[in-house]
Scaffold this active site. Structure first.
Site, PDB file in Angstrom:
ATOM      1  N   THR A  53      -3.688   4.733  -1.459  1.00 38.09           N
ATOM      2  CA  THR A  53      -4.685   5.373  -0.602  1.00 38.09           C
ATOM      3  C   THR A  53      -5.126   6.719  -1.171  1.00 38.09           C
ATOM      4  OG1 THR A  53      -3.139   6.540   0.819  1.00 38.09           O
ATOM      5  CG2 THR A  53      -3.695   4.264   1.424  1.00 38.09           C
ATOM      6  N   TYR A  54      -6.047   7.308  -0.477  1.00 37.52           N
ATOM      7  CA  TYR A  54      -6.738   8.514  -0.947  1.00 37.52           C
ATOM      8  C   TYR A  54      -6.382   9.720  -0.100  1.00 37.52           C
ATOM      9  CZ  TYR A  54     -10.796  10.708  -3.240  1.00 37.52           C
ATOM     10  OH  TYR A  54     -11.626  11.481  -3.997  1.00 37.52           O
ATOM     11  N   GLU A  70       0.851  -1.181   0.000  1.00 40.22           N
ATOM     12  CA  GLU A  70       0.000   0.000   0.000  1.00 40.22           C
ATOM     13  C   GLU A  70       0.889   1.234   0.000  1.00 40.22           C
ATOM     14  OE1 GLU A  70      -3.992   0.541   2.103  1.00 40.22           O
ATOM     15  OE2 GLU A  70      -2.548   1.350   3.550  1.00 40.22           O
ATOM     16  N   ARG A  92     -16.118   4.724   2.918  1.00 42.88           N
ATOM     17  CA  ARG A  92     -16.767   5.897   3.518  1.00 42.88           C
ATOM     18  C   ARG A  92     -15.695   6.902   3.894  1.00 42.88           C
ATOM     19  NH1 ARG A  92     -18.635   6.050   9.530  1.00 42.88           N
ATOM     20  NH2 ARG A  92     -16.404   6.338   9.645  1.00 42.88           N
ATOM     21  N   GLY A  93     -14.668   6.407   4.578  1.00 47.75           N
ATOM     22  CA  GLY A  93     -13.577   7.262   5.028  1.00 47.75           C
ATOM     23  C   GLY A  93     -13.829   7.793   6.418  1.00 47.75           C
ATOM     24  N   ASP A  94     -12.796   8.372   6.986  1.00 49.86           N
ATOM     25  CA  ASP A  94     -12.900   8.957   8.323  1.00 49.86           C
ATOM     26  C   ASP A  94     -13.702  10.254   8.256  1.00 49.86           C
ATOM     27  OD1 ASP A  94     -11.311   6.927   9.326  1.00 49.86           O
ATOM     28  OD2 ASP A  94      -9.458   8.068   9.051  1.00 49.86           O
ATOM     29  N   HIS A 143      -7.919   3.854  -4.116  1.00 50.16           N
ATOM     30  CA  HIS A 143      -8.924   4.120  -3.087  1.00 50.16           C
ATOM     31  C   HIS A 143      -9.794   5.293  -3.536  1.00 50.16           C
ATOM     32  CE1 HIS A 143      -6.808   2.159   0.590  1.00 50.16           C
ATOM     33  NE2 HIS A 143      -6.488   1.531  -0.524  1.00 50.16           N
ATOM     34  N   ALA A 179      -4.424   9.821   2.682  1.00 51.54           N
ATOM     35  CA  ALA A 179      -4.339   9.599   4.123  1.00 51.54           C
ATOM     36  C   ALA A 179      -3.175  10.379   4.723  1.00 51.54           C
ATOM     37  CB  ALA A 179      -4.167   8.110   4.410  1.00 51.54           C
TER      38      ALA A 179
END
Length: 116
Positions: free
Chosen positions: A48-49, A17, A107-109, A77, A51
Site C-alpha cells: 500500500t501507499y 498486502e 484516487r485514494g481517500d 500502490h 495507509a
C-alpha cells in the site's frame, strides 16, 4: 511477471498486502514480515501507499525487496489524490528503476482537511 498474466491463467491465486510502517515506527519489522510472507510463495504481494499514517516513500522500497530480493511478484500502490504531477512522475520513475512491473493506481481517500 505481470499480475494480469497470473490472473488470466484461470488458477486460484493467493496474495498478501503489506502496509509501510507509520511515521516514526521501525522499518525492520515490516521487512521481516515481507520476507516471511514471501517464503509462503504467494502469487503476488501488494504494498500500500502509506495507509494508516505510513509514508509512500517506503512503498517502492518494500515492493522492490519483495520482488528483487525475495523473488515474489510485487504490486506497488500509487495514490494520486493529493500528489503533485512531479511526485507521481518521480514515483513512476522509482518504480521503473526498481523493475516493478505492476502498479495499482488509485484516487485514494480525500484528506479530511481539504475541500474537494
Amino acid at each position: 511477471m505481470k499480475i494480469s498474466e497470473k490472473l488470466n491463467k484461470g488458477n486460484v491465486t493467493i496474495s498478501f498486502e503489506l502496509f509501510p510502517p507509520k511515521k516514526g515506527m521501525p522499518f525492520e519489522p515490516v521487512m521481516q514480515a515481507a520476507k516471511e510472507i514471501s517464503e509462503l510463495n504467494p502469487d503476488f504481494v501488494s504494498v500500500t501507499y502509506g495507509a494508516g499514517g505510513g509514508t509512500s516513500d517506503n512503498t517502492v522500497k518494500i515492493a522492490s525487496a519483495i520482488q528483487n530480493e525475495f523473488g515474489v511478484t510485487a504490486i506497488a500502490h500509487l495514490t494520486c489524490v493529493s500528489s503533485t504531477k512531479e511526485h507521481v512522475e518521480n514515483m513512476l520513475k522509482s518504480i521503473k528503476e526498481n523493475n516493478i512491473q505492476n502498479i495499482l493506481a488509485l484516487r485514494g481517500d480525500i484528506p479530511s482537511d481539504t475541500n474537494f
